[in-house]
Each structure stands twice: as structure tokens, then as C-alpha cells.
Design a protein around this motif. Structure first.
Motif, PDB file in Angstrom:
ATOM      1  N   LEU A   1       0.807  -1.210   0.000  1.00  0.00           N
ATOM      2  CA  LEU A   1       0.000   0.000   0.000  1.00  0.00           C
ATOM      3  C   LEU A   1       0.846   1.267   0.000  1.00  0.00           C
ATOM      4  N   ASP A   2       2.131   1.130   0.332  1.00  0.00           N
ATOM      5  CA  ASP A   2       3.034   2.273   0.345  1.00  0.00           C
ATOM      6  C   ASP A   2       3.592   2.469  -1.072  1.00  0.00           C
ATOM      7  N   PRO A   3       3.296   3.593  -1.739  1.00  0.00           N
ATOM      8  CA  PRO A   3       3.788   3.800  -3.111  1.00  0.00           C
ATOM      9  C   PRO A   3       5.301   3.726  -3.229  1.00  0.00           C
ATOM     10  N   ALA A   4       6.030   4.179  -2.222  1.00  0.00           N
ATOM     11  CA  ALA A   4       7.497   4.141  -2.281  1.00  0.00           C
ATOM     12  C   ALA A   4       8.003   2.708  -2.309  1.00  0.00           C
ATOM     13  N   VAL A   5       7.361   1.844  -1.512  1.00  0.00           N
ATOM     14  CA  VAL A   5       7.741   0.427  -1.513  1.00  0.00           C
ATOM     15  C   VAL A   5       7.356  -0.212  -2.847  1.00  0.00           C
ATOM     16  N   MET A   6       6.183   0.159  -3.367  1.00  0.00           N
ATOM     17  CA  MET A   6       5.720  -0.396  -4.634  1.00  0.00           C
ATOM     18  C   MET A   6       6.643   0.023  -5.770  1.00  0.00           C
ATOM     19  N   GLU A   7       7.148   1.241  -5.726  1.00  0.00           N
ATOM     20  CA  GLU A   7       8.088   1.672  -6.754  1.00  0.00           C
ATOM     21  C   GLU A   7       9.374   0.856  -6.698  1.00  0.00           C
ATOM     22  N   THR A   8       9.839   0.559  -5.491  1.00  0.00           N
ATOM     23  CA  THR A   8      11.049  -0.257  -5.336  1.00  0.00           C
ATOM     24  C   THR A   8      10.863  -1.636  -5.964  1.00  0.00           C
ATOM     25  N   ILE A   9       9.686  -2.226  -5.763  1.00  0.00           N
ATOM     26  CA  ILE A   9       9.391  -3.526  -6.380  1.00  0.00           C
ATOM     27  C   ILE A   9       9.428  -3.406  -7.894  1.00  0.00           C
ATOM     28  N   ASN A  10       8.810  -2.345  -8.436  1.00  0.00           N
ATOM     29  CA  ASN A  10       8.788  -2.152  -9.882  1.00  0.00           C
ATOM     30  C   ASN A  10      10.182  -1.945 -10.453  1.00  0.00           C
ATOM     31  N   ILE A  11      11.020  -1.188  -9.761  1.00  0.00           N
ATOM     32  CA  ILE A  11      12.391  -0.958 -10.237  1.00  0.00           C
ATOM     33  C   ILE A  11      13.160  -2.274 -10.272  1.00  0.00           C
ATOM     34  N   ARG A  12      12.961  -3.105  -9.258  1.00  0.00           N
ATOM     35  CA  ARG A  12      13.630  -4.415  -9.255  1.00  0.00           C
ATOM     36  C   ARG A  12      13.183  -5.255 -10.447  1.00  0.00           C
ATOM     37  N   LEU A  13      11.881  -5.232 -10.750  1.00  0.00           N
ATOM     38  CA  LEU A  13      11.387  -5.995 -11.887  1.00  0.00           C
ATOM     39  C   LEU A  13      11.913  -5.454 -13.210  1.00  0.00           C
ATOM     40  N   GLN A  14      12.007  -4.129 -13.348  1.00  0.00           N
ATOM     41  CA  GLN A  14      12.524  -3.549 -14.589  1.00  0.00           C
ATOM     42  C   GLN A  14      13.976  -3.948 -14.819  1.00  0.00           C
ATOM     43  N   LYS A  15      14.757  -4.056 -13.756  1.00  0.00           N
ATOM     44  CA  LYS A  15      16.145  -4.511 -13.902  1.00  0.00           C
ATOM     45  C   LYS A  15      16.190  -5.954 -14.400  1.00  0.00           C
ATOM     46  N   LYS A  16      15.230  -6.770 -13.953  1.00  0.00           N
ATOM     47  CA  LYS A  16      15.156  -8.149 -14.435  1.00  0.00           C
ATOM     48  C   LYS A  16      14.820  -8.186 -15.918  1.00  0.00           C
ATOM     49  N   TYR A  17      13.882  -7.337 -16.341  1.00  0.00           N
ATOM     50  CA  TYR A  17      13.531  -7.296 -17.757  1.00  0.00           C
ATOM     51  C   TYR A  17      14.719  -6.832 -18.606  1.00  0.00           C
ATOM     52  N   GLU A  18      15.493  -5.899 -18.086  1.00  0.00           N
ATOM     53  CA  GLU A  18      16.692  -5.462 -18.801  1.00  0.00           C
ATOM     54  C   GLU A  18      17.679  -6.617 -18.954  1.00  0.00           C
TER      55      GLU A  18
END
Length: 259
Positions: A120-137
Motif C-alpha cells: 500500500l506504500d507507493p514508495a515500496v511499490m516503486e522499489t518492487i517495480n524498479i527491481r522488476l525492470q532490472k530483471k527485464y533489462e
């Protein structure tokens, strides 16, 4: 997860005839969030069989869904296939060591695994998304697959995936007999897309023809890959109609008149 989609004519209920109109669905979305699917496009029954093991391997390696995006031609075709050896079934102990993240039930050797992206915390959710984007890269760097035919001296290029690439290859052979230097690039992974190789070839060729059994979907990725360096045209049939080699040849001459 490994998903298998054998595309057919549409929209709506459609028919059992072939189509490639689910390209956008598989590579551009179809669900919620900034995610990517590893997308494999077989052009033969042999690859349909081979890509099952490959798809699961990639899904397990990167902990992300993979999809086999086939079309109705491959889905209904009969060809000789050499099946790979049966893989040894993992024991629960082996699975726990190889995949400690897996949902294998509560075990005394580890804490319970809970699979969720709920934050529910947007800052934590952004961290999850950044980790996933690094995986896609990482996937984009390491897992691009494609095949080329007659590209070393090509003045023109056809880009096609799946079964239509086999028909396009026949058209290319006929065009070469007519004195046209033309080659084929067949993306095997629709994502990650072979954008770097297409960019390289765009510095060599005078134009590109995308052949698809749809209204023009992969052509968007080809144009983005080329950075507008060469003209890129589309040829396709809709509703389940499969073009023959002569139709592809006619489209080539219509788009690239020879003087």
C-alpha cells in the motif's frame, strides 16, 4: 508459468483458421502493470515441442511467465518431431534447494513462502517495480533469439515470425532467382525483440517488408528498431487467410518498384 496461445482468426469467437493477431496482446500488454512476457514464436512443430522445455527453463530462471505464441498453421500441422528425453522429476528436497521461493507447502526446513505484490506504500511499490525492470533489462540483454537467411548481401529485408516466415522464405528464394538480393530475419523471441540486429541491417538494406497474418502489429517494433533509417512496409491477410509466396512477391514489387 508457461502459457500456450495458438492464434486464430478473429475478432471475437473467430474461426479455427490461422492468425497472428495476438502479437500486441502477448508483447504489449493484456494485463495490469509495467510487465513483460518472454514470448517464443515457433515456426514448426519441432519448435512447438522444443519451446515447452525452453519456456519452462526461462520462466524458472527469471521467475516470470513465458508464452509460446504459435498460430493456427503450426497448431494444426503434422510434421516429424524428435521429442527430447524425458526430464527427471525433481524430489521435494531438490525442488526446495533449486527453488527456495516456490509454493511447495509449509516445511519444517524453512519459513512459509507467501507470493504477493500487495504494497500500500507507493514508495515500496516503486522499489518492487524498479527491481522488476532490472530483471527485464537482464532478459533483454541475454535471451534475444532470431534466425537469418540470405542477409549477408541483402539489399532488402523481410521480417516475419512463426509459420508465415516459412512462406516468406519461399518468396525470398523466388525473388533471388529474379535477381533481387533479399533476406529474411525471423524473430524467435518476440520479446525480447531483436531490435539491435534489425538496426544493424537497416544500415545495409534499402527497405524492409514486414509480413504478418494480421493488420500490422510487429511492424511497429520493426519501425522503432530502425529509427526511421529505411522505409518499412507491411503486408498481411486478415480473418484467417494465409498469403501464398506470390502474394508476398507482388507486395514487394508494389512497395519497392524496381527501376
Amino acid at each position: 508459468a508457461l502459457i500456450v496461445n495458438v492464434m486464430r482468426g478473429g475478432p471475437g469467437l473467430g474461426t479455427i483458421q490461422p492468425s497472428q493477431a495476438d502479437y500486441f496482446q502477448a508483447t504489449k500488454g493484456g494485463g495490469h502493470g509495467d510487465y513483460k512476457l518472454i514470448t517464443l514464436a515457433p515456426w514448426s512443430v519441432q519448435e512447438m515441442a522444443d519451446f515447452v522445455g525452453l519456456g519452462f527453463d526461462l520462466a524458472f530462471k527469471y521467475r516470470t511467465p513465458a508464452i509460446i505464441l504459435a498460430d493456427g498453421i503450426v497448431g494444426q500441422m503434422m510434421e516429424k518431431v524428435q521429442l527430447p528425453p524425458q526430464r527427471k522429476r525433481r524430489t521435494d528436497e531438490e525442488l526446495s534447494k533449486e527453488c527456495p521461493w516456490a509454493i511447495t507447502g509449509k516445511q519444517s526446513s524453512r519459513k512459509r513462502n507467501i507470493m504477493t505484490t500487495l504494497e500500500l506504500d507507493p514508495a515500496v511499490m516503486e522499489t518492487i517495480n524498479i527491481r522488476l525492470q532490472k530483471k527485464y533489462e537482464l532478459i533483454d540483454e541475454n535471451e534475444v533469439m532470431f534466425e537469418e537467411y540470405h542477409t549477408s548481401d541483402a539489399d532488402y529485408l523481410i521480417v516475419a515470425f512463426g509459420s508465415i516466415a516459412r512462406i516468406a522464405l519461399k518468396a525470398i528464394e523466388d525473388l533471388r532467382e529474379q535477381g533481387i538480393k533479399i533476406g529474411l530475419l525471423r524473430p524467435i523471441t518476440l520479446w525480447p525483440f531483436p531490435k539491435n540486429r534489425i538496426l544493424e541491417l537497416s544500415n545495409q538494406v534499402k527497405g524492409i517488408l514486414c509480413v504478418e497474418i494480421n493488420a500490422g502489429q510487429m511492424i511497429e517494433d520493426v519501425r522503432l528498431s530502425c529509427h526511421d533509417r529505411v522505409p518499412v512496409y507491411h503486408f498481411g491477410r486478415l480473418g484467417g487467410i494465409v498469403p501464398n509466396p506470390q502474394e508476398i512477391i507482388d507486395s514487394f514489387y508494389n512497395n519497392f518498384p524496381q527501376h
